[in-house]
Design an enzyme around this catalytic site. Structure first.
Site, PDB file in Angstrom:
ATOM      1  N   ASP A 130       0.722  -1.340   0.000  1.00  0.00           N
ATOM      2  CA  ASP A 130       0.145   0.054  -0.245  1.00  0.00           C
ATOM      3  C   ASP A 130       0.877   1.234  -0.214  1.00  0.00           C
ATOM      4  O   ASP A 130       2.135   1.216   0.214  1.00  0.00           O
ATOM      5  CB  ASP A 130      -1.118   0.012   1.094  1.00  0.00           C
ATOM      6  N   ASN A 156      -7.631  -3.512  14.324  1.00  0.00           N
ATOM      7  CA  ASN A 156      -9.234  -3.965  14.101  1.00  0.00           C
ATOM      8  C   ASN A 156      -9.213  -4.824  12.917  1.00  0.00           C
ATOM      9  O   ASN A 156     -10.315  -5.187  12.327  1.00  0.00           O
ATOM     10  CB  ASN A 156      -9.805  -2.646  13.490  1.00  0.00           C
ATOM     11  N   HIS A 176      -7.339  -5.422   9.997  1.00  0.00           N
ATOM     12  CA  HIS A 176      -6.928  -4.982   8.689  1.00  0.00           C
ATOM     13  C   HIS A 176      -5.693  -5.502   8.293  1.00  0.00           C
ATOM     14  O   HIS A 176      -4.785  -5.963   9.104  1.00  0.00           O
ATOM     15  CB  HIS A 176      -7.110  -3.359   8.491  1.00  0.00           C
ATOM     16  N   GLU A 197      -9.612  -2.531   5.169  1.00  0.00           N
ATOM     17  CA  GLU A 197     -10.447  -2.389   6.283  1.00  0.00           C
ATOM     18  C   GLU A 197     -11.430  -3.029   6.519  1.00  0.00           C
ATOM     19  O   GLU A 197     -11.961  -3.818   5.432  1.00  0.00           O
ATOM     20  CB  GLU A 197     -10.985  -0.698   6.530  1.00  0.00           C
TER      21      GLU A 197
HETATM   22  C1  GLP Z   1      -0.721   0.409   8.806  1.00  0.00           C
HETATM   23  C2  GLP Z   1      -0.484  -0.241   7.363  1.00  0.00           C
HETATM   24  C3  GLP Z   1      -0.691  -2.009   7.591  1.00  0.00           C
HETATM   25  C4  GLP Z   1       0.143  -2.377   8.981  1.00  0.00           C
HETATM   26  C5  GLP Z   1      -0.671  -1.945   9.899  1.00  0.00           C
HETATM   27  C6  GLP Z   1      -0.182  -2.337  11.503  1.00  0.00           C
HETATM   28  O1  GLP Z   1      -2.061   0.820   8.471  1.00  0.00           O
HETATM   29  N1  GLP Z   1      -1.373  -0.024   6.241  1.00  0.00           N
HETATM   30  O2  GLP Z   1      -0.047  -2.603   6.449  1.00  0.00           O
HETATM   31  O3  GLP Z   1       0.085  -3.784   8.932  1.00  0.00           O
HETATM   32  O4  GLP Z   1      -0.575  -0.386   9.941  1.00  0.00           O
HETATM   33  O5  GLP Z   1       1.140  -1.660  11.781  1.00  0.00           O
HETATM   34  P1  GLP Z   1       2.291  -1.742  12.954  1.00  0.00           P
HETATM   35  O6  GLP Z   1       3.114  -2.756  12.396  1.00  0.00           O
HETATM   36  O7  GLP Z   1       2.929  -0.232  12.879  1.00  0.00           O
HETATM   37  O8  GLP Z   1       1.257  -2.116  14.162  1.00  0.00           O
END
Ligand code: GLP
Length: 247
Positions: free
Chosen positions: A71, A140, A142, A147
């Site tokens: 992304d 959540n 995702h 989402e």
């Molecule tokens: C973001 C990204 C995800 C990621 C998530 C968790 O929103 N788009 O790809 O997995 O956050 O991030 P973290 O590893 O910082 O908890």
């Protein structure tokens, strides 16, 4: 049908990074031109540090590899220090021998974002699909910017991150109002097409999402639960992230 997710509970974040990077190393040694699927977020940082170490100390080569990221923020240029392109350069690409032209991340400034998404899907198809996706997990449930509500066959598209996700990601921005309201993200279907998937999650704040993903119903309400239908999906967790799982 029981969950198809293979769960590995490991000692700590460093061990998870070693094991996850080890999967990529094994893939690359077997198939130097492998197609890697990569994630951003805090969780993969140690995994990327370990990939860099494997390159530096153990000669692991990414010279023929292709890499696709999950992304990007809509509206951010790759030079912006909060763009996912910038993150990937800083944490991985600048430390390994991957060729710049073999790194594919959505262009957050594309004039036609939907066309950018379609071109991204076409590029993945053109290289024969992703061999191994690395995923993080949102609190959540995702995955990437898919989402709750994302369909199992969703494809790359413009997405609007949930306010909870925007709030979580705002910790990286000087001013929370600067967090882009939209992103470009591969779909759940794009992820499911990968030959293998490894999701990494650490910390108690991920425990509820982990439990719903692994043991809850398969539902778009928790996009990570849709991974239960994948034939080769592993979750690597520390004990805190695994604590909501029942035996
Ligand atoms: C973001 C990204 C995800 C990621 C998530 C968790 O929103 N788009 O790809 O997995 O956050 O991030 P973290 O590893 O910082 O908890």
């Amino acid at each position: 049908m029981a969950s198809g997710i293979d769960v590995r509970v490991l000692d700590d974040a460093a061990t998870i990074a070693q094991e996850a990077a080890g999967l990529f190393a094994a893939l690359l040694r077997d198939c130097p031109a492998a197609v890697l699927g990569l994630a951003t977020g805090s969780t993969p940082e140690l995994t990327y540090a370990e990939m860099g170490r494997l390159h530096r100390d153990e000669g692991l080569s990414f010279a023929q590899a292709r890499a696709f990221n999950l992304d990007e923020y809509l509206g951010l240029d790759g030079d912006h220090d909060q763009s996912f392109r910038y993150f990937m350069q800083k944490h991985l690409f600048d430390h390994i021998d991957i060729r710049p032209w073999n790194t594919f991340i959505f262009d957050g400034t594309a004039r036609d974002p939907q066309a950018e998404c379609e071109a991204f899907e076409a590029k993945i198809r053109a290289v024969g699909g992703v061999d191994l996706w690395l995923l993080g997990l949102g609190g959540n449930g995702h995955i990437a910017f898919n989402e709750p509500g994302s369909a199992s066959d969703s494809r790359s598209r413009v997405v609007t991150p949930h306010p909870e996700t925007v709030a979580a990601n705002s910790r990286h921005f000087a001013d929370p109002s600067e967090v882009p309201a939209q992103g470009l993200s591969v779909g759940v279907g794009t992820i499911m097409d990968g030959r293998k998937i490894v999701l990494i999650a650490t910390g108690a704040h991920k425990a509820e999402a982990v439990a719903r993903a692994v043991q809850g119903p398969r539902t778009p309400a928790c996009p990570a639960s849709l991974l239960q239908d994948h034939a080769a999906c592993t979750f690597m967790l520390d004990r805190a992230a695994a604590r909501g799982l029942s035996a």
